[in-house]
Design an enzyme around this catalytic site. Structure first.
Site, PDB file in Angstrom:
ATOM      1  N   ARG A 155       1.375  -3.130   6.608  1.00  0.00           N
ATOM      2  CA  ARG A 155       0.311  -4.135   6.516  1.00  0.00           C
ATOM      3  C   ARG A 155      -0.461  -4.258   7.827  1.00  0.00           C
ATOM      4  O   ARG A 155      -1.674  -4.503   7.818  1.00  0.00           O
ATOM      5  CB  ARG A 155       0.905  -5.485   6.092  1.00  0.00           C
ATOM      6  CG  ARG A 155       1.327  -5.487   4.596  1.00  0.00           C
ATOM      7  CD  ARG A 155       2.318  -6.591   4.305  1.00  0.00           C
ATOM      8  NE  ARG A 155       2.660  -6.758   2.902  1.00  0.00           N
ATOM      9  CZ  ARG A 155       3.571  -6.020   2.230  1.00  0.00           C
ATOM     10  NH1 ARG A 155       4.221  -5.044   2.827  1.00  0.00           N
ATOM     11  NH2 ARG A 155       3.826  -6.259   0.952  1.00  0.00           N
ATOM     12  N   ASP A 208      16.057  -4.783  -1.640  1.00  0.00           N
ATOM     13  CA  ASP A 208      16.382  -3.452  -1.107  1.00  0.00           C
ATOM     14  C   ASP A 208      17.823  -3.355  -0.616  1.00  0.00           C
ATOM     15  O   ASP A 208      18.253  -2.303  -0.142  1.00  0.00           O
ATOM     16  CB  ASP A 208      15.435  -3.112   0.053  1.00  0.00           C
ATOM     17  CG  ASP A 208      14.014  -2.863  -0.444  1.00  0.00           C
ATOM     18  OD1 ASP A 208      13.841  -2.490  -1.619  1.00  0.00           O
ATOM     19  OD2 ASP A 208      13.075  -3.050   0.357  1.00  0.00           O
ATOM     20  N   SER A 249       7.261  -8.633  -7.864  1.00  0.00           N
ATOM     21  CA  SER A 249       6.996  -7.471  -7.009  1.00  0.00           C
ATOM     22  C   SER A 249       5.960  -7.809  -5.950  1.00  0.00           C
ATOM     23  O   SER A 249       4.810  -8.124  -6.255  1.00  0.00           O
ATOM     24  CB  SER A 249       6.497  -6.295  -7.851  1.00  0.00           C
ATOM     25  OG  SER A 249       5.894  -5.330  -7.006  1.00  0.00           O
ATOM     26  N   LYS A 268       9.315  -2.331   7.963  1.00  0.00           N
ATOM     27  CA  LYS A 268       8.465  -1.381   7.226  1.00  0.00           C
ATOM     28  C   LYS A 268       7.311  -2.112   6.541  1.00  0.00           C
ATOM     29  O   LYS A 268       6.163  -1.676   6.621  1.00  0.00           O
ATOM     30  CB  LYS A 268       9.341  -0.628   6.213  1.00  0.00           C
ATOM     31  CG  LYS A 268       8.621   0.468   5.458  1.00  0.00           C
ATOM     32  CD  LYS A 268       9.575   1.565   5.019  1.00  0.00           C
ATOM     33  CE  LYS A 268      10.452   1.155   3.855  1.00  0.00           C
ATOM     34  NZ  LYS A 268       9.726   1.064   2.588  1.00  0.00           N
ATOM     35  N   SER A 269       7.613  -3.207   5.881  1.00  0.00           N
ATOM     36  CA  SER A 269       6.558  -3.921   5.145  1.00  0.00           C
ATOM     37  C   SER A 269       5.472  -4.419   6.096  1.00  0.00           C
ATOM     38  O   SER A 269       4.272  -4.293   5.819  1.00  0.00           O
ATOM     39  CB  SER A 269       7.164  -5.129   4.417  1.00  0.00           C
ATOM     40  OG  SER A 269       8.067  -4.703   3.441  1.00  0.00           O
ATOM     41  N   GLY A 284       6.222   4.050  -1.896  1.00  0.00           N
ATOM     42  CA  GLY A 284       5.659   3.188  -2.937  1.00  0.00           C
ATOM     43  C   GLY A 284       4.752   2.120  -2.355  1.00  0.00           C
ATOM     44  O   GLY A 284       3.731   1.760  -2.951  1.00  0.00           O
TER      45      GLY A 284
HETATM   46  C1  S3P Z   1       7.862  -3.971  -0.486  1.00  0.00           C
HETATM   47  C2  S3P Z   1       8.190  -4.597  -1.656  1.00  0.00           C
HETATM   48  C3  S3P Z   1       9.395  -4.272  -2.453  1.00  0.00           C
HETATM   49  C4  S3P Z   1      10.404  -3.474  -1.636  1.00  0.00           C
HETATM   50  C5  S3P Z   1       9.765  -2.366  -0.853  1.00  0.00           C
HETATM   51  C6  S3P Z   1       8.717  -2.923   0.105  1.00  0.00           C
HETATM   52  C7  S3P Z   1       6.624  -4.366   0.221  1.00  0.00           C
HETATM   53  O1  S3P Z   1       9.006  -3.495  -3.568  1.00  0.00           O
HETATM   54  O2  S3P Z   1      11.397  -2.935  -2.492  1.00  0.00           O
HETATM   55  O3  S3P Z   1      10.737  -1.658  -0.115  1.00  0.00           O
HETATM   56  O4  S3P Z   1       6.443  -4.004   1.395  1.00  0.00           O
HETATM   57  O5  S3P Z   1       5.813  -5.083  -0.390  1.00  0.00           O
HETATM   58  P1  S3P Z   1       8.576  -4.144  -4.977  1.00  0.00           P
HETATM   59  O6  S3P Z   1       7.318  -4.852  -4.805  1.00  0.00           O
HETATM   60  O7  S3P Z   1       8.457  -2.970  -5.905  1.00  0.00           O
HETATM   61  O8  S3P Z   1       9.734  -5.052  -5.343  1.00  0.00           O
END
Ligand code: S3P
Length: 442
Positions: A27, A322, A169, A22-23, A96
């Site tokens: 990106r 996570d 974060s 996902k991350s 988020g």
């Molecule tokens: C993520 C960072 C994490 C993670 C989220 C994905 C990202 O969040 O929990 O599922 O892709 O950068 P935080 O930056 O709030 O820790």
């Protein structure tokens, strides 16, 4: 709301490929949209969160071609051209990562954009991103408490900052770095403990001048030089270790199981769960280790294991941030206690995950002690009773974790709402069932 229920099974066997990370998927779309030239992305996670990022970028003027049959996404990068104001509010669903990264990205253009989200995203704190971005010159108008809906008032040229993150974060770090692309000079971010580094790796891959160095007391200092020329390069997205986590734990806690999950990212800043499960006695091996688009990947093999409780070192928390819901499931089956600390960030995920885990465990007959930022699971050394219905609270990882528990609990476990599973792991139930799970509608 569509519920699901999972039942005790005899074993899990076979090979199953989990969806893209996902991350990295978010990106790939964002950086492809910025770069000069055309980017092809294969293996993209076509989950709702990532589709929200694609729709948001499109609304701000990017040209992203959705694949027809090939599964390869094609992004026509903007290069020197700017992102522009969307015509309508931009809905970011449950995501988020979309909200926070796009705040940094959009903030560096002369545009105005209003972001909205679902009930979960609308409760999540945004001050952590607003504060540094405001220092860089981005304007914001927000709902009370610095929440969504929020309006971003971007600026053509931002000021670089030297910023120490108050919380570990990757989303906040990335938002600052993305704004830093449009700040003349050096943007410096210090993180108290290292978080996932996909932004740094991928921007470097496209030609940005971005340096990471060790700081004092385990911290990390990232320095980005503004206004790089990003040249489009193709991305191959590996499978998501946070999704592979559900299959891995399911194989460990069920009897006679032996599964293979191919091509998963084993980036050390994402691999904390596997390290912890191995310490618990989990039979997990990384096979065929290699590199893909700058990410270390491997095929993960997981087999039934007798687990024992451990203490998770606090410095490991960011690399498995996570995975605490599913670790708590594994810990329930272990002999002895599993202690977890430094978990305050779990309170502000898609749900208050710490409370959601403690509540679900209690319902399933597992004793646990929750503090403000700690959790101790008193392992049963065997199967929990189950026989309950757990509230997912719009949180995909809570939903999947308790469905995994149901595969080895004495009685079935239901979740009230499975819809958010599609944000990160479309096809979860079918994939699990292809290995021998019994997850069905409730
Ligand atoms: C993520 C960072 C994490 C993670 C989220 C994905 C990202 O969040 O929990 O599922 O892709 O950068 P935080 O930056 O709030 O820790």
């Amino acid at each position: 709301m569509t519920g699901l229920i999972s039942k005790k099974i005899s074993s899990l066997k076979g090979t199953a490929k989990v969806p893209g990370d996902k991350s990295i998927s978010h990106r790939s779309l964002m950086f492809g949209a910025l770069a000069e030239g055309i980017t092809h992305v294969s293996g993209l996670l076509e989950g709702e969160d990532v589709l929200c990022t694609a729709a948001a970028l499109t609304a701000m003027g990017a040209h992203i071609e959705t694949p027809a049959a090939t599964g390869v996404w094609r992004i026509h990068g903007l290069g020197a051209r700017p992102l522009t104001s969307p015509r309508a509010m931009v809905y970011l669903g449950n995501s988020g990562t979309s909200a926070r990264l796009l705040m940094g990205l959009a903030g560096g253009y002369p545009l105005q954009a209003t972001f909205t989200g679902d009930d979960s995203l609308s409760k999540r704190p945004m001050a952590r991103v607003i504060k540094p971005l405001t220092q860089m010159g981005v304007g914001f108008e927000t709902a009370p408490g610095d929440r969504l809906p929020l309006k971003i008032i971007g600026a053509e040229k931002l000021s670089p900052i030297d910023y120490t993150l108050p919380v570990a974060s990757a989303q906040v770090k990335s938002a600052i770095l993305l704004a830093g692309l449009h700040a003349k000079g050096k943007t410096i971010v210090t993180e108290p403990s290292p978080t996932r580094d996909h932004t740094e790796r991928m921007l470097r891959f496209l030609g940005a001048d971005i340096i990471s160095a060790r700081g004092p007391n385990g911290s990390k200092i990232i320095t980005l030089t503004g206004f790089p020329t990003l040249k489009a390069r193709d991305f191959t997205v590996p499978s998501d270790p946070s999704s592979a986590a559900f299959l891995t734990v399911a194989a460990l806690i069920t009897k006679d199981s032996d599964i293979l999950i191919p091509n998963v990212s084993i980036n050390p800043l994402r691999a904390g769960l596997c390290d912890t499960l191995k310490e618990m006695g989990g039979d997990i091996t990384f096979e065929n280790m290699r590199e893909a688009s700058g990410e270390p990947v491997a095929d993960i093999r997981a087999r039934s294991s007798a687990l024992k409780g451990v203490t998770v070192p606090p410095e490991r928390v960011p690399s498995m941030i996570d995975e605490f819901p599913v670790l708590s499931v594994a810990a329930s089956f272990a002999t002895g206690d599993t202690h977890m600390s430094d978990l305050s960030e779990l309170r502000v995920k898609e749900s208050d995950r710490l409370s959601a885990i403690a509540k679900g465990l209690a319902q399933a007959g597992v004793k646990a002690d929750m503090g403000d930022d700690t959790l101790t699971v008193h392992g049963l050394g065997g199967a929990p009773d189950g026989g309950c219905k757990v509230m997912a609270n719009l949180d995909h990882r809570i939903a999947m974790s308790f469905l995994v528990m149901g595969l080895a609990a004495k009685n079935p476990i239901a979740i009230d709402d499975a819809e958010t599973i599609g944000t990160s792991f479309p096809g979860f139930a079918d994939l699990m069932n292809s290995l021998g799970a019994e997850i069905g509608a409730n």
